[in-house]
Each structure stands twice: as C-alpha cells, then as structure tokens.
Design a protein around this motif. Sequence first.
Motif, mmCIF file in Angstrom:
data_model
loop_
_atom_site.group_PDB
_atom_site.id
_atom_site.type_symbol
_atom_site.label_atom_id
_atom_site.label_comp_id
_atom_site.label_asym_id
_atom_site.label_seq_id
_atom_site.Cartn_x
_atom_site.Cartn_y
_atom_site.Cartn_z
ATOM 1 N N ILE A 233 0.826 -1.208 0.000
ATOM 2 C CA ILE A 233 0.000 0.000 0.000
ATOM 3 C C ILE A 233 0.863 1.262 0.000
ATOM 4 O O ILE A 233 0.447 2.308 -0.492
ATOM 5 C CB ILE A 233 -0.998 0.032 1.174
ATOM 6 C CG1 ILE A 233 -0.283 0.009 2.516
ATOM 7 C CG2 ILE A 233 -1.988 -1.087 1.075
ATOM 8 C CD1 ILE A 233 -1.227 0.206 3.687
ATOM 9 N N VAL B 296 0.218 4.238 -2.856
ATOM 10 C CA VAL B 296 -0.032 5.654 -2.589
ATOM 11 C C VAL B 296 1.055 6.522 -3.219
ATOM 12 O O VAL B 296 0.769 7.579 -3.780
ATOM 13 C CB VAL B 296 -0.140 5.911 -1.074
ATOM 14 C CG1 VAL B 296 -0.362 7.385 -0.787
ATOM 15 C CG2 VAL B 296 -1.283 5.096 -0.485
ATOM 16 N N SER C 162 -3.527 -0.749 11.212
ATOM 17 C CA SER C 162 -3.914 -1.485 10.016
ATOM 18 C C SER C 162 -3.757 -2.989 10.227
ATOM 19 O O SER C 162 -2.641 -3.480 10.425
ATOM 20 C CB SER C 162 -3.066 -1.042 8.826
ATOM 21 O OG SER C 162 -3.238 -1.908 7.734
ATOM 22 N N PHE D 169 -6.008 3.002 -3.105
ATOM 23 C CA PHE D 169 -4.822 3.633 -2.540
ATOM 24 C C PHE D 169 -4.145 4.570 -3.542
ATOM 25 O O PHE D 169 -3.620 5.613 -3.159
ATOM 26 C CB PHE D 169 -3.840 2.567 -2.047
ATOM 27 C CG PHE D 169 -4.289 1.895 -0.779
ATOM 28 C CD1 PHE D 169 -4.475 2.623 0.367
ATOM 29 C CD2 PHE D 169 -4.528 0.530 -0.747
ATOM 30 C CE1 PHE D 169 -4.899 2.016 1.540
ATOM 31 C CE2 PHE D 169 -4.946 -0.092 0.412
ATOM 32 C CZ PHE D 169 -5.138 0.654 1.563
ATOM 33 N N LEU E 2 -6.091 7.713 -3.447
ATOM 34 C CA LEU E 2 -5.741 8.517 -2.280
ATOM 35 C C LEU E 2 -4.461 9.300 -2.529
ATOM 36 O O LEU E 2 -4.339 10.468 -2.151
ATOM 37 C CB LEU E 2 -5.571 7.614 -1.052
ATOM 38 C CG LEU E 2 -6.839 7.113 -0.379
ATOM 39 C CD1 LEU E 2 -6.495 6.158 0.741
ATOM 40 C CD2 LEU E 2 -7.655 8.274 0.173
ATOM 41 N N GLU F 76 -5.245 1.627 6.260
ATOM 42 C CA GLU F 76 -6.400 1.805 5.380
ATOM 43 C C GLU F 76 -7.670 2.220 6.113
ATOM 44 O O GLU F 76 -8.473 3.000 5.598
ATOM 45 C CB GLU F 76 -6.644 0.531 4.568
ATOM 46 C CG GLU F 76 -7.112 -0.673 5.351
ATOM 47 C CD GLU F 76 -6.006 -1.382 6.104
ATOM 48 O OE1 GLU F 76 -6.315 -2.281 6.908
ATOM 49 O OE2 GLU F 76 -4.837 -1.048 5.893
ATOM 50 N N PHE G 270 -7.740 5.809 6.752
ATOM 51 C CA PHE G 270 -8.142 6.530 5.545
ATOM 52 C C PHE G 270 -9.662 6.602 5.457
ATOM 53 O O PHE G 270 -10.228 7.632 5.082
ATOM 54 C CB PHE G 270 -7.603 5.828 4.293
ATOM 55 C CG PHE G 270 -6.103 5.771 4.205
ATOM 56 C CD1 PHE G 270 -5.312 6.629 4.950
ATOM 57 C CD2 PHE G 270 -5.489 4.858 3.378
ATOM 58 C CE1 PHE G 270 -3.931 6.590 4.872
ATOM 59 C CE2 PHE G 270 -4.103 4.805 3.280
ATOM 60 C CZ PHE G 270 -3.322 5.681 4.031
ATOM 61 N N ILE H 34 -2.965 11.050 5.631
ATOM 62 C CA ILE H 34 -2.484 10.058 4.664
ATOM 63 C C ILE H 34 -0.956 9.998 4.685
ATOM 64 O O ILE H 34 -0.355 8.917 4.698
ATOM 65 C CB ILE H 34 -2.999 10.382 3.250
ATOM 66 C CG1 ILE H 34 -4.523 10.301 3.219
ATOM 67 C CG2 ILE H 34 -2.403 9.423 2.225
ATOM 68 C CD1 ILE H 34 -5.138 10.699 1.895
#
Length: 439
Positions: free
Chosen positions: A56, A60, A152, A302, A305, A362, A365, A386
Amino acid sequence: MALAVLCAEPLRKFWRCPHGEKDVEPNPLLFRDLTYIFLAALSGGLVAWKLRLPLILGFVLGGIAISPFTPGPQLSEPHTFALFAEVGVVLLMFSIGVEFSISDLKRVKWVALAGAPLGILLTLGLTAGVGKLAGWNVTEAFVIGAAVSVASTMVLARLLNDGRTLRTTHGRVMIGITLVEDLAVICMTVVLPVFGSSGDGSLVQATATLGKAALLLVPLVFLAINVIPRLLRRVKLTCNGELFLLVVIAVCLGTAALAQTLGFSVALGAFLAGLSISGLNDLHEAHTQLVPLRDAFVALFFVSLGTLINPAILWQSLPLLGLMLLLIVVGKFLVWTSVVWIFRYPVWTALAAAAGLTQIGELSFVVVQVARSSGMVSENVFSTVIAASLLSILVNVFFVRGMSRWLRRRLPDEVRGRSAERSAAGPPLGEVILQGEGR
C-alpha cells in the motif's frame, strides 16, 4: 448489476452523445487514466516489494506520481474515480468480515475486548491533550484521534507473516486488538457524520444515532444470518464458478447499498456480509473468488488517495505532520505497552505487541475520508493523515524488525529454553504435511 450501478455515474461523464444521438462512444481519457492508475500501482508496488515494504505504500506513492500536483503523467479527472475507490473499501471490509475469527478473539478475549477500547480511549484522550496545546478545535482533535487510534490489520498481518510470528502470544494479542479496532471503525463511521452536521448536543445526538443504528441493524443481521449463507450454498450447488463469483459480488455490494439506504456506511453492510460467512468454512470459497477483484480495487483505492495528496499543502502542514507522527509512534507505543501489561502479560510481550501497533493504515483513511465528506476537517488535515500513515508504516516496518531482534536477545531464559527444546525435538511423530497448488 450492483457493480454497474455504482460505476455508472463516473462512466457517464466520459461518454459522449452529440445532438441527442443514441449511439455513444467512449472517451479515450477514461482508459488512459485507468492505464495510468494501474501502471502507477504496478510501479509503486514493485518498488515496495523490492524494498520489502507493504504494497500500500507503493500504491499511494504511485498515486502521488500521477497526481495533478506533481510533474509528469497526470489524471484528467482524479475525483472521477472516487466511486471506483469506494468499491475497493466495500470489498476490503467484506474481506475483513470473512477473516474476522471469533475463536482467535477468545484466546486473547480480555485484552482484545476490554483492552482495545481502553487503548482507543487513552489515545483519544492523549490526542485531545496534544490538540489543546497545539490549538486544534475539538472536532479536529476528535477526528485526528480517531484516525490515529486504529492500526492497520492488513499491514500488521503482513509483517507477522513475514516474520513468522503470527501464532506467537504477542502476534495473537496484536491481531485481537486490531480486530476490535476494525469494529470501532464501524462505530466511528456512524458517529462522525453526526458531529459534522450538528453543533450543540452533538454527543447526545451521536448516542441516539448509535441506538437507532442498533435497531436498524436488526434487518441487516437477519439478512446476514438467514439469507446470505443459504443463497451462497444454493448457487454453490450449481458448481459454476462464474455464477458463484457474480452472486458474491451482488451480495457484497447489495448489503453495502442496503446499509447506505438505512443511513449507515457502505463499509458496515459489507462487513456484515463477510461476517455472515466467517464461521462457515464451506463458504470461504466466496472470499477466495473475490480476492483478485478486491486486490485490484484496493490498489485503485490507494492510488486514488495518493492523487489527492498535495505536497505544497503538506509542506505547509509539517508541524501537524510531526505531531501526528509523535502520537502514532511514541504515544501509541506507550499506551499499548501499558494496556497489554495491565492485562498481566509479560513486559516483553507488551513491548512486542505495542511495537506492531504503532502505525495507521487503510481504516484510518476510511475514517478521515468520512470526516472530510462531512466537512469536519480541512484538506490539509486529510492530506496530512495520509502522509502520516505512509511514514508511520515505513517506520513501523523497521521498528517491529528491530524490536523482534532486540527481544530475541533478551527473552527470559525459560522462554529461550522452551524454544530450543521444540527445535531440537523436531516435528511430532505421525505429522503429515500436504503441499499443493490450485484446486
């Protein structure tokens, strides 16, 4: 059908129908943007995999590379993919529901069921204190505290699997706590919009909303327990993989849509759909069928984001980012060490468990996205959360590995002795190992 409905609105913006003609042609920008997104996910994911970091992070960072705020290839309409990204959240919460294990919770039930809420409240209190000193308003401090308080599960499970410590005591404690935190996120997504839309009496209204939610959950729970398993078993009898996959998607998105109709988040409905089959081993194939589709949409989530992060705004919010990182890494480490130790676990177990929980991912988020949609936080807070998540995961990887090496050198003699005995004894007699691939 449910997937088509969810995707129809963003697709409609990219289809032309000049002069009222019925025939339409797709705008190539849609396919170009989708290509950019998945190439960014692939490139960032490969870099993260090469560096042995959670994927992830790479997703991002790939999104930042194709955002309108950085030079190079850019998406024409980043916000167009918001609904696609929301499908990723739905599929992710469905997976969490399927993987939610009541038996795992029972082994660490007290520290999970009582310790996790205590840790969340302590983190919220710590954030409120820091926020008061930093001049944050109450709503902003509450949102930041909510985002900071949940770790997470996906990142943690990956680290534990890589280190082969998932079945250790501190591994079970960490997973048990994060599972309860997953449930806490569901409550947060119900409560946050109430705080965003009300002034005085918001606490009373939030409590009333949770009570109303408990009542409205009855039809959802009934559907999850009595209808979904029967439907899946009936379709499974056809022995047709395509039909089974379609009904799983329909169930996942349909329960999410029903939850939204009743006033809840789509994440709650998807979680309940997954939870309805978590204890039914014969239906876990539903989750297996959905994993590739989930991974694709989660990657899109992701990357999307990442495209929303504005480095210029982030640069102006460095003090906020620094405070968040202190809360996540130092504050949560102290909180979770104390909480696990209070529940009579050895100090080294408390230290190992706390080290794994010093990150956000996540679900944070999801929390900050709900707050942003409700107008509770500004754009700089959204981008900073983030960024803090990315940096905390990066720090957490090295923190957990370093803590594991440090503890292995300093474990009590009796623990090392038991490990040595098990290693010397080898596998128990009569053990059968099956290895294979595919069906």
